[in-house]
Structure formats: structure tokens, C-alpha cells
Write a protein that holds these residues in place. Sequence first.
Motif, PDB file in Angstrom:
ATOM      1  N   TYR A 138      -8.444  -0.542   0.575  1.00  0.00           N
ATOM      2  CA  TYR A 138      -8.717  -1.270  -0.661  1.00  0.00           C
ATOM      3  C   TYR A 138      -7.937  -0.667  -1.811  1.00  0.00           C
ATOM      4  O   TYR A 138      -7.635   0.523  -1.815  1.00  0.00           O
TER       5      TYR A 138
ATOM      6  N   SER B 187       0.835 -11.523   1.282  1.00  0.00           N
ATOM      7  CA  SER B 187      -0.148 -12.240   2.108  1.00  0.00           C
ATOM      8  C   SER B 187       0.202 -12.123   3.584  1.00  0.00           C
ATOM      9  O   SER B 187      -0.686 -11.980   4.425  1.00  0.00           O
TER      10      SER B 187
ATOM     11  N   VAL C  76      -2.569  -8.730   2.830  1.00  0.00           N
ATOM     12  CA  VAL C  76      -3.135  -8.361   1.525  1.00  0.00           C
ATOM     13  C   VAL C  76      -3.866  -9.572   0.958  1.00  0.00           C
ATOM     14  O   VAL C  76      -3.336 -10.687   0.960  1.00  0.00           O
ATOM     15  N   GLU C  77      -5.090  -9.347   0.485  1.00  0.00           N
ATOM     16  CA  GLU C  77      -5.840 -10.430  -0.139  1.00  0.00           C
ATOM     17  C   GLU C  77      -6.545  -9.937  -1.394  1.00  0.00           C
ATOM     18  O   GLU C  77      -7.036  -8.811  -1.447  1.00  0.00           O
ATOM     19  N   ALA C  78      -6.546 -10.793  -2.389  1.00  0.00           N
ATOM     20  CA  ALA C  78      -7.282 -10.507  -3.619  1.00  0.00           C
ATOM     21  C   ALA C  78      -8.740 -10.867  -3.367  1.00  0.00           C
ATOM     22  O   ALA C  78      -9.045 -12.012  -3.037  1.00  0.00           O
TER      23      ALA C  78
ATOM     24  N   TRP D  65      -8.484  -5.523  -4.289  1.00  0.00           N
ATOM     25  CA  TRP D  65      -7.643  -6.037  -3.207  1.00  0.00           C
ATOM     26  C   TRP D  65      -8.068  -5.408  -1.885  1.00  0.00           C
ATOM     27  O   TRP D  65      -8.496  -4.261  -1.852  1.00  0.00           O
TER      28      TRP D  65
ATOM     29  N   LEU E 186       1.676  -3.358  -1.662  1.00  0.00           N
ATOM     30  CA  LEU E 186       1.085  -4.023  -2.827  1.00  0.00           C
ATOM     31  C   LEU E 186       1.346  -3.224  -4.095  1.00  0.00           C
ATOM     32  O   LEU E 186       1.821  -3.770  -5.096  1.00  0.00           O
TER      33      LEU E 186
END
Length: 112
Positions: A4, A38, A42-44, A66, A77
Motif C-alpha cells: 500500500y 493499472s 496498481v489501484e486507487a 493505493w 507508482l
Amino acid sequence: MAHYLAELYSPKPAWLALDQNGRRQFFEAIGSGMGALSALGVEAIALGETDAATLHAPSQKFFAIWRAPDAAAIAALVSGIAASGWHDYFDTINAAGPGVDLNGHLPQLAAL
């Protein structure tokens, strides 16, 4: 194990001085880089404005959280954020690492 990144950030004078067209162009450039991140997983999870009324609230105005599948994706990121010019416009604090549950975290604290 999921990793994270928690960001806290506030605008710098350069952001406040940037006109709406400049801000739009900046956001478009950021959006164009999100596809590659993405693809790395990686994701918000959440982004927003911090609540100044919260006990022990930070001085930073905004937050982003994230999630990514590994440390390499988080590193990509963080590097991508820096390469975008983000830090020219926002003072940012980053906290990153693998996530554990409460039962995994308490021994981390106890080991200090």
C-alpha cells in the motif's frame, strides 16, 4: 502480499498560481500514465480531502490510498508520480509497505 501507499499532500504556491487550462493539461498527463500502472495491478482505493475536525488530523489537505500486488508496483507508482511533476505542485508525504491485519501488526509494535 498486497502493498500500500498512503499519500498526504497539500498544494504548493505553483499549483495555486496555475490557471485552469494548465491544471487540465496536468490532469490529462496524469491520466495518460495510469494505464501502465493499472497493468501492474496498481489501484486507487480512496482519494479525498482530509477532515480537519478529526482528532490528530494532519496539516495536509488531501489524501490518497493505493494498493498494488507487490513492492515493485508501488515503486513504479511512486516513480511515476514523481516523473509526472506532481512534486512541483504538491508537498507530499508518502508511507508505503506491505499490509497486514491487526493480528500481524500488533507483533510489529511489540517487537520495538
